[in-house]
Design a protein around this motif. Structure first.
Motif, PDB file in Angstrom:
ATOM      1  N   GLN A  53     106.058 -42.617   0.416  1.00 34.89           N
ATOM      2  CA  GLN A  53     106.272 -43.638  -0.612  1.00 34.89           C
ATOM      3  C   GLN A  53     105.096 -43.773  -1.569  1.00 34.89           C
ATOM      4  N   LEU A  54     104.004 -43.133  -1.246  1.00 38.08           N
ATOM      5  CA  LEU A  54     102.837 -43.190  -2.121  1.00 38.08           C
ATOM      6  C   LEU A  54     103.061 -42.228  -3.282  1.00 38.08           C
ATOM      7  N   THR A  55     103.310 -42.785  -4.449  1.00 36.28           N
ATOM      8  CA  THR A  55     103.561 -41.945  -5.619  1.00 36.28           C
ATOM      9  C   THR A  55     102.611 -42.348  -6.743  1.00 36.28           C
ATOM     10  N   GLY A  56     102.511 -41.493  -7.718  1.00 36.19           N
ATOM     11  CA  GLY A  56     101.716 -41.816  -8.896  1.00 36.19           C
ATOM     12  C   GLY A  56     100.246 -41.472  -8.786  1.00 36.19           C
ATOM     13  N   GLN A  57      99.869 -40.745  -7.741  1.00 38.39           N
ATOM     14  CA  GLN A  57      98.472 -40.372  -7.608  1.00 38.39           C
ATOM     15  C   GLN A  57      98.130 -39.344  -8.689  1.00 38.39           C
ATOM     16  N   VAL A  58      96.921 -39.452  -9.177  1.00 36.58           N
ATOM     17  CA  VAL A  58      96.444 -38.520 -10.187  1.00 36.58           C
ATOM     18  C   VAL A  58      95.217 -37.829  -9.632  1.00 36.58           C
ATOM     19  N   ARG A  59      95.282 -36.528  -9.515  1.00 39.02           N
ATOM     20  CA  ARG A  59      94.154 -35.771  -8.981  1.00 39.02           C
ATOM     21  C   ARG A  59      93.012 -35.809  -9.994  1.00 39.02           C
ATOM     22  N   GLY A  60      91.830 -36.178  -9.531  1.00 35.41           N
ATOM     23  CA  GLY A  60      90.658 -36.191 -10.397  1.00 35.41           C
ATOM     24  C   GLY A  60      90.633 -37.367 -11.358  1.00 35.41           C
ATOM     25  N   LYS A  61      91.283 -38.446 -11.013  1.00 33.36           N
ATOM     26  CA  LYS A  61      91.395 -39.609 -11.895  1.00 33.36           C
ATOM     27  C   LYS A  61      90.025 -40.142 -12.323  1.00 33.36           C
ATOM     28  N   TYR A  62      89.056 -40.111 -11.440  1.00 35.36           N
ATOM     29  CA  TYR A  62      87.743 -40.678 -11.734  1.00 35.36           C
ATOM     30  C   TYR A  62      86.655 -39.619 -11.862  1.00 35.36           C
ATOM     31  N   VAL A  63      87.049 -38.370 -12.044  1.00 31.88           N
ATOM     32  CA  VAL A  63      86.070 -37.290 -12.068  1.00 31.88           C
ATOM     33  C   VAL A  63      85.088 -37.424 -13.236  1.00 31.88           C
TER      34      VAL A  63
END
Length: 74
Positions: A21-31
């Motif tokens: 159910q965990l959706t919407g993650q963005v890889r490297g969001k705070y890079v």
């Protein structure tokens, strides 16, 4: 394997958490923030009481920098 070590290696995630159910993650969001660098400073409680926000800390430090520069003997 020692029972104590085995327990430490077990997954601590509770069964009721449905990771699908965990959706919407963005890889490297705070890079970019990470690349810019971050300085974290732990203030002692008496100092934190006087400077409760990062803005107030920065303002005080900037004033201190200006004062120190004005005291430089040329």
């Amino acid at each position: 394997m020692n029972e104590e070590i085995k327990n430490e290696l077990e997954d601590e995630l509770r069964e009721e958490y449905d990771l699908s159910q965990l959706t919407g993650q963005v890889r490297g969001k705070y890079v970019e923030r990470y690349r810019q660098g971050t300085n974290l400073v732990l203030l002692d409680p008496d100092v934190a009481k006087e400077f409760p926000t990062h803005e107030s800390v920065n303002q005080a430090l900037r004033l201190l920098i200006r004062l120190a520069k004005s005291q430089v003997v040329k």
